[in-house]
Enzyme design. Structure first.
Site, PDB file in Angstrom:
ATOM      1  N   GLU A  37       0.871  -1.167   0.000  1.00 26.65           N
ATOM      2  CA  GLU A  37       0.000   0.000   0.000  1.00 26.65           C
ATOM      3  C   GLU A  37       0.916   1.227   0.000  1.00 26.65           C
ATOM      4  OE1 GLU A  37      -2.793   0.339   3.258  1.00 26.65           O
ATOM      5  OE2 GLU A  37      -3.463   2.287   2.509  1.00 26.65           O
ATOM      6  N   ARG A 262       5.684 -12.868   9.341  1.00 27.39           N
ATOM      7  CA  ARG A 262       6.262 -11.534   9.164  1.00 27.39           C
ATOM      8  C   ARG A 262       7.661 -11.517   9.744  1.00 27.39           C
ATOM      9  NH1 ARG A 262       2.319  -7.581   8.593  1.00 27.39           N
ATOM     10  NH2 ARG A 262       3.638  -5.824   9.076  1.00 27.39           N
ATOM     11  N   LYS A 272       4.544   0.402   9.129  1.00 25.21           N
ATOM     12  CA  LYS A 272       4.568   1.706   8.451  1.00 25.21           C
ATOM     13  C   LYS A 272       3.882   2.779   9.284  1.00 25.21           C
ATOM     14  CE  LYS A 272       3.388   0.007   4.419  1.00 25.21           C
ATOM     15  NZ  LYS A 272       2.509   0.004   3.264  1.00 25.21           N
TER      16      LYS A 272
HETATM   17  P1  ATP Z   1       2.821  -2.218   7.624  1.00 29.13           P
HETATM   18  O1  ATP Z   1       2.194  -2.770   8.855  1.00 29.13           O
HETATM   19  O2  ATP Z   1       4.256  -1.954   7.754  1.00 29.13           O
HETATM   20  O3  ATP Z   1       2.077  -1.102   7.002  1.00 29.13           O
HETATM   21  P2  ATP Z   1       1.593  -3.789   5.708  1.00 29.13           P
HETATM   22  O4  ATP Z   1       1.459  -5.263   5.673  1.00 29.13           O
HETATM   23  O5  ATP Z   1       0.366  -3.010   6.013  1.00 29.13           O
HETATM   24  O6  ATP Z   1       2.775  -3.436   6.640  1.00 29.13           O
HETATM   25  P3  ATP Z   1       1.767  -3.465   2.944  1.00 29.13           P
HETATM   26  O7  ATP Z   1       2.190  -2.296   2.176  1.00 29.13           O
HETATM   27  O8  ATP Z   1       0.355  -3.872   2.897  1.00 29.13           O
HETATM   28  O9  ATP Z   1       2.200  -3.196   4.399  1.00 29.13           O
HETATM   29  O10 ATP Z   1       2.701  -4.714   2.641  1.00 29.13           O
HETATM   30  C1  ATP Z   1       3.010  -5.165   1.361  1.00 29.13           C
HETATM   31  C2  ATP Z   1       3.438  -6.591   1.457  1.00 29.13           C
HETATM   32  O11 ATP Z   1       4.553  -6.710   2.337  1.00 29.13           O
HETATM   33  C3  ATP Z   1       2.337  -7.442   2.044  1.00 29.13           C
HETATM   34  O12 ATP Z   1       2.226  -8.621   1.295  1.00 29.13           O
HETATM   35  C4  ATP Z   1       2.779  -7.716   3.431  1.00 29.13           C
HETATM   36  O13 ATP Z   1       2.306  -8.937   3.885  1.00 29.13           O
HETATM   37  C5  ATP Z   1       4.303  -7.676   3.313  1.00 29.13           C
HETATM   38  N1  ATP Z   1       4.915  -7.288   4.580  1.00 29.13           N
HETATM   39  C6  ATP Z   1       4.685  -6.179   5.291  1.00 29.13           C
HETATM   40  N2  ATP Z   1       5.374  -6.177   6.436  1.00 29.13           N
HETATM   41  C7  ATP Z   1       6.084  -7.333   6.446  1.00 29.13           C
HETATM   42  C8  ATP Z   1       7.002  -7.947   7.362  1.00 29.13           C
HETATM   43  N3  ATP Z   1       7.323  -7.357   8.503  1.00 29.13           N
HETATM   44  N4  ATP Z   1       7.531  -9.136   7.028  1.00 29.13           N
HETATM   45  C9  ATP Z   1       7.217  -9.734   5.879  1.00 29.13           C
HETATM   46  N5  ATP Z   1       6.371  -9.230   4.970  1.00 29.13           N
HETATM   47  C10 ATP Z   1       5.800  -8.050   5.242  1.00 29.13           C
HETATM   48 MG    MG Z   2      -1.316  -3.159   4.686  1.00 28.03          MG
END
Ligand code: ATP
Ligand code: MG
Length: 555
Positions: A37, A262, A272
């Site tokens: 995102e 994760r 984020k």
């Molecule tokens: P955040 O909580 O940091 O915003 P998010 O999952 O909301 O993380 P996204 O932009 O939706 O952020 O993530 C894009 C991809 O990266 C998704 O497939 C998510 O599962 C993966 N991802 C995000 N954080 C991690 C992590 N700590 N370890 C592994 N994969 C991750």
């Molecule tokens: Mg997300």
């Protein structure tokens, strides 16, 4: 990609894909995607997902898309999209297609109409708060909305008018009609669309309704022909919904969602939202502050793409959540820099040394190796003169036991140069040492002195030839290993995460230091030029990592 091939073990996802290929699923095709995102910069956790998605595509000769999951316009921006593209490329990956969930808004709308026509979705007038109450709890089933049995014709009309802008934000939502008694709360008639009058960074004001994540994600995967939709464990409970939506839309392909753990990294934060808070509240200098676990921050700190990819490979891919020690990441960058960083000399906290028996106006151009093992990296010229600078720590008036550096009346070797002897210690009125008067042994360049052993070797720079520099030493951003688990993660911020040494001097050759080139400053650590803050006459170097685990420099 790993420096140690023994380490490459097939992860459970590559085993699943291998089996799928054996069974000739998806016509032998493998297609993955990385779906961020654009609501912040990518962090080291995303690197794990990037390496996995692009890695699987590469391993099975498939393709990997970059897809922006841009359905929440109030939090998203073009700046974030650009930073994400830059970071993925910098990590060394090339996407097959660059897509946006917003590219599919029209199709997503069409599929929602299809669900309504099938009696599988309805327009609900309950407020957000009522929906929450009606949803029930883990132990209690939910309650059906009074609008659940609205006629298909009415639903179609209302949904069309939601799109047309006839209603206020929040007045209606479109919900899937699944099962209000499902033990999985995600299946209790989840919202598919909400009304939100927000300008979208790509579609502008064309839409005032936006699709929800769960609905959007599975359809976007299907539209792109993704075969394996890899996501993190918290989406495990959403998988039934992912499958439900696609089961109702049989003309779409049905990718397989697979969840993995994760990355959680000690002494930092990988969320984020929280990283955004650190930036907005100015606890750090920006998304690319070298203390940040963002790709941009790591890059500015001097981490290499190779070290980050190596890290992702070492930590592996499993279904168990666990915390990874920061030492693992540091190990990976040390391995890379030890092999590849050019050696240079920098004196972080200078002490002036005058060599009394060296000719006043003389300068010698000493040739010094850029790397102790890799001779192909060549040599550089290091000027030597009568006045040099050494590290304050490398001289001790009252030496601790086993001190092998310079003491009053003692000798030490200057790296790549002569042996010098300290004859006199000059102090100022407050008793602070301000200068050493020394002599050098002209017969010790590249050879041992006659009749005695000199054990210590210290680094130095020639004062008139050296360049002023600011050196930034970074420490962990948080005081505790799991700041995420604190009541307020901000309370766990390490107040001493940045030490600035303003009076450092670096050897002359470093005026040509290049961006994203790692240097090992002899005995003090690995550094790289901060291209943003360096100005003519004052170079700024960031310490990437100390030479050894837990080390602050001088041996
Ligand atoms: P955040 O909580 O940091 O915003 P998010 O999952 O909301 O993380 P996204 O932009 O939706 O952020 O993530 C894009 C991809 O990266 C998704 O497939 C998510 O599962 C993966 N991802 C995000 N954080 C991690 C992590 N700590 N370890 C592994 N994969 C991750
Ligand atoms: Mg997300």
């Amino acid at each position: 990609m790993s420096t140690n091939d023994n380490l490459v073990t097939a992860n459970f996802i590559s085993q699943i894909i291998t089996n799928d290929l054996k069974e000739h699923k998806n016509e032998g095709k493998v297609a993955t995607r990385f779906p961020p995102e654009p609501n912040g910069y990518l962090h080291i956790g995303h690197a794990k997902s990037i390496c996995l998605n692009f890695g699987m595509a590469a391993e099975f000769k498939g393709s990997c898309n970059l897809r922006f999951d841009d359905t929440n316009p109030e939090k998203e921006s073009i700046e974030y999209m650009q930073s994400i593209e830059r970071d993925v490329q910098w990590l060394g990956f090339e996407w097959a297609g660059l897509h946006h969930a917003s590219d599919y808004f029209e199709q997503l709308y069409g599929y929602a109409v299809q669900l309504i026509e099938q009696g599988l979705a309805y327009v609900d007038s309950l407020s957000a708060e009522q929906i929450r109450i009606y949803r029930g709890t883990l132990t209690e089933p939910g309650k059906e909305s009074p609008d659940r049995d609205r006629s298909i014709a009415d639903n179609l009309d209302l949904f069309q008018r939601m799109r047309a802008g006839d209603f206020a934000d929040g007045q209606y939502v479109l919900r899937a009609k699944i099962d209000m008694a499902s033990p999985n709360i995600n299946m209790r008639d989840p919202a598919l669309y909400r009304i939100r009058r927000v300008h979208h960074q790509r579609t502008g004001d064309a839409w005032c309704i936006y699709p929800m994540y769960d609905y959007t994600h599975c359809i976007s995967d299907a539209i792109e022909g993704i075969t394996h939709s890899l996501c993190t464990l918290e989406f495990e409970d959403h998988r039934p919904l992912y499958d439900w939506v696609l089961d109702q839309l049989p003309d779409l392909a049905h990718p397989q969602q697979i969840e993995f753990a994760r990355l959680q990294l000690e002494y930092t934060i990988v969320s984020k939202r929280k990283l955004n808070q650190l930036v907005m509240e100015k606890h750090v200098q920006g998304w690319d502050d070298p203390r940040m676990p963002t790709i941009a921050g790591l890059r500015r700190a001097g981490f290499t793409p190779k070290s980050i990819r190596d890290f992702c490979e070492r930590i592996g891919v499993t279904k168990q959540n666990s915390w990874i020690e920061m030492g693992v990441l540091e190990y990976c960058i040390r391995e890379d820099l030890n092999e590849n960083a050019l050696r240079a000399m920098a004196v972080l906290q200078p002490l002036r040394v005058v060599i009394d028996n060296y000719p006043d106006e003389q300068t010698e151009e000493l040739e010094v190796s850029n790397h102790p093992q890799r001779h192909e990296l060549g040599k550089r010229i290091v000027p030597f003169s009568k006045v040099i600078l050494i590290e304050q720590d490398d001289f001790a008036e009252i030496p601790p036991p086993k001190f092998k550096r310079l003491i009053d009346g003692g000798e030490v070797r200057l790296r790549g140069s002569y042996v010098i002897k300290c004859n006199e210690v000059i102090k100022n009125a407050e008793g602070k040492i301000i200068e050493l008067r020394c002599s050098y042994d002209a017969d010790t360049l590249g050879k041992n002195p006659e009749g005695r052993k000199v054990k210590g070797v210290i680094h130095w720079v020639s004062e008139p030839h050296s360049q002023p520099a600011e050196i930034r030493l970074y420490d962990r951003l948080f005081k505790v290993p799991q700041p995420d688990n604190e009541e307020n993660f901000l309370d766990a911020i390490n107040p001493d995460s940045l030490h600035v040494l303003c009076d450092a001097r670096v050897e002359a050759s470093l005026v040509n230091a290049q961006a994203e080139t790692g240097y090992q400053f002899e005995r003090t650590g690995y550094f790289c030029l901060d291209t943003q803050d360096s100005v003519e006459g004052k170079l700024v170097f960031n310490r990437t990592v100390s030479l050894r685990d837990g080390g602050w420099g001088n041996d």
